[in-house]
Write a protein that holds these residues in place. Structure first.
Motif, mmCIF file in Angstrom:
data_model
loop_
_atom_site.group_PDB
_atom_site.id
_atom_site.type_symbol
_atom_site.label_atom_id
_atom_site.label_comp_id
_atom_site.label_asym_id
_atom_site.label_seq_id
_atom_site.Cartn_x
_atom_site.Cartn_y
_atom_site.Cartn_z
ATOM 1 N N LEU A 34 32.002 46.795 38.284
ATOM 2 C CA LEU A 34 32.897 46.680 39.431
ATOM 3 C C LEU A 34 33.138 48.067 40.015
ATOM 4 N N LYS A 35 33.419 48.123 41.294
ATOM 5 C CA LYS A 35 33.710 49.394 41.948
ATOM 6 C C LYS A 35 35.093 49.900 41.525
ATOM 7 N N ARG A 36 36.036 48.979 41.421
ATOM 8 C CA ARG A 36 37.409 49.309 41.021
ATOM 9 C C ARG A 36 38.026 48.036 40.465
ATOM 10 N N PHE A 37 38.882 48.187 39.468
ATOM 11 C CA PHE A 37 39.518 47.023 38.853
ATOM 12 C C PHE A 37 41.014 47.276 38.716
ATOM 13 N N LYS A 38 41.820 46.381 39.254
ATOM 14 C CA LYS A 38 43.279 46.479 39.174
ATOM 15 C C LYS A 38 43.840 45.119 38.787
ATOM 16 N N THR A 39 45.114 45.110 38.384
ATOM 17 C CA THR A 39 45.791 43.865 38.042
ATOM 18 C C THR A 39 47.084 43.744 38.846
ATOM 19 N N ALA A 40 47.483 42.506 39.125
ATOM 20 C CA ALA A 40 48.720 42.244 39.855
ATOM 21 C C ALA A 40 49.425 41.041 39.239
ATOM 22 N N VAL A 91 37.958 41.643 46.315
ATOM 23 C CA VAL A 91 37.968 40.333 45.672
ATOM 24 C C VAL A 91 39.328 40.155 45.000
ATOM 25 N N ILE A 92 39.994 39.065 45.322
ATOM 26 C CA ILE A 92 41.275 38.718 44.702
ATOM 27 C C ILE A 92 40.986 37.559 43.749
ATOM 28 N N ALA A 93 41.058 37.832 42.450
ATOM 29 C CA ALA A 93 40.705 36.851 41.421
ATOM 30 C C ALA A 93 41.976 36.359 40.731
ATOM 31 N N GLY A 94 42.344 35.115 40.981
ATOM 32 C CA GLY A 94 43.556 34.550 40.407
ATOM 33 C C GLY A 94 43.260 33.707 39.184
ATOM 34 N N ILE A 95 44.086 33.891 38.164
ATOM 35 C CA ILE A 95 43.933 33.116 36.933
ATOM 36 C C ILE A 95 44.412 31.685 37.196
ATOM 37 N N LEU A 107 38.050 44.695 42.670
ATOM 38 C CA LEU A 107 38.573 43.396 42.279
ATOM 39 C C LEU A 107 39.997 43.555 41.756
ATOM 40 N N VAL A 108 40.863 42.628 42.136
ATOM 41 C CA VAL A 108 42.235 42.595 41.620
ATOM 42 C C VAL A 108 42.410 41.273 40.883
ATOM 43 N N LEU A 109 42.718 41.363 39.590
ATOM 44 C CA LEU A 109 42.973 40.174 38.771
ATOM 45 C C LEU A 109 44.464 39.854 38.863
ATOM 46 N N VAL A 110 44.789 38.600 39.235
ATOM 47 C CA VAL A 110 46.167 38.211 39.553
ATOM 48 C C VAL A 110 46.651 37.095 38.626
ATOM 49 N N ASP A 111 47.894 37.248 38.139
ATOM 50 C CA ASP A 111 48.562 36.168 37.409
ATOM 51 C C ASP A 111 50.026 36.164 37.822
ATOM 52 N N ASP A 112 50.721 35.076 37.533
ATOM 53 C CA ASP A 112 52.120 34.998 37.956
ATOM 54 C C ASP A 112 53.048 35.786 37.040
#
Length: 167
Positions: free
Chosen positions: A118-124, A36-40, A93-98
């Protein structure tokens, strides 16, 4: 008009960063079937759509996009997502912001997802500014930039073009 000497990342450079981040996300989730790619909301979501597009092209992962709605001026207000919790529960899930500036937006986004198993949580992030007031980091980042606290990084996504500049 943006002066050439204020541009930090051109469209071509941003596309290279997007591709690299997509490969890093794939590498860290290569054993998974879905991510899951979750963008702010705003530029974070625009950036997440670009990452998801490349991720779909380079991998066999099912990529699910999610928009995370945070009031950046008042992050204590309830946070909502475009997906029901059941759609990202027990998935990576990867939480994404600019731009990661003070970390306020990202930390409140993280707080929202901490209530969900969540199975795994990362940020980008595309640009990491290094002016954090919260202990939050980007697992995947396009560029780290040391700037003065008075300077501002702006990312503009318009259609297929993108540019990052310093104001």
């Amino acid at each position: 008009m943006i002066s050439e000497n204020h541009i930090i990342l051109s469209n071509a450079q941003i596309n290279q960063k997007i591709k690299r981040i997509a490969y890093q996300i794939y590498e860290s989730n290569s054993e998974e079937k879905e991510v899951v790619i979750a963008g702010i909301v705003g530029n974070g979501y625009a950036f997440s759509k670009k990452i998801a597009k490349v991720l779909t092209q380079i991998s066999t992962l099912k990529v699910t996009l999610c928009e995370v709605v945070i009031d950046k001026k008042n992050p204590l207000l309830p946070i909502t997502t475009s997906l029901a919790v059941a759609h990202y529960m027990n998935k990576p899930l990867v939480l994404v912001d600019d731009v990661l500036n003070s970390g306020t937006t990202l930390i409140y986004g993280i707080k929202h997802f901490l209530a969900v198993p969540l199975k795994r949580f990362k940020t980008a992030v595309l640009v990491n500014r290094n002016h954090k007031k919260y202990p939050v980091k980007a697992d995947f980042k396009g560029i780290s930039l040391s700037t003065s606290i008075k300077e501002h990084v702006q990312v503009a996504f318009t259609g297929t073009e993108a540019i990052a500049y310093l104001m």
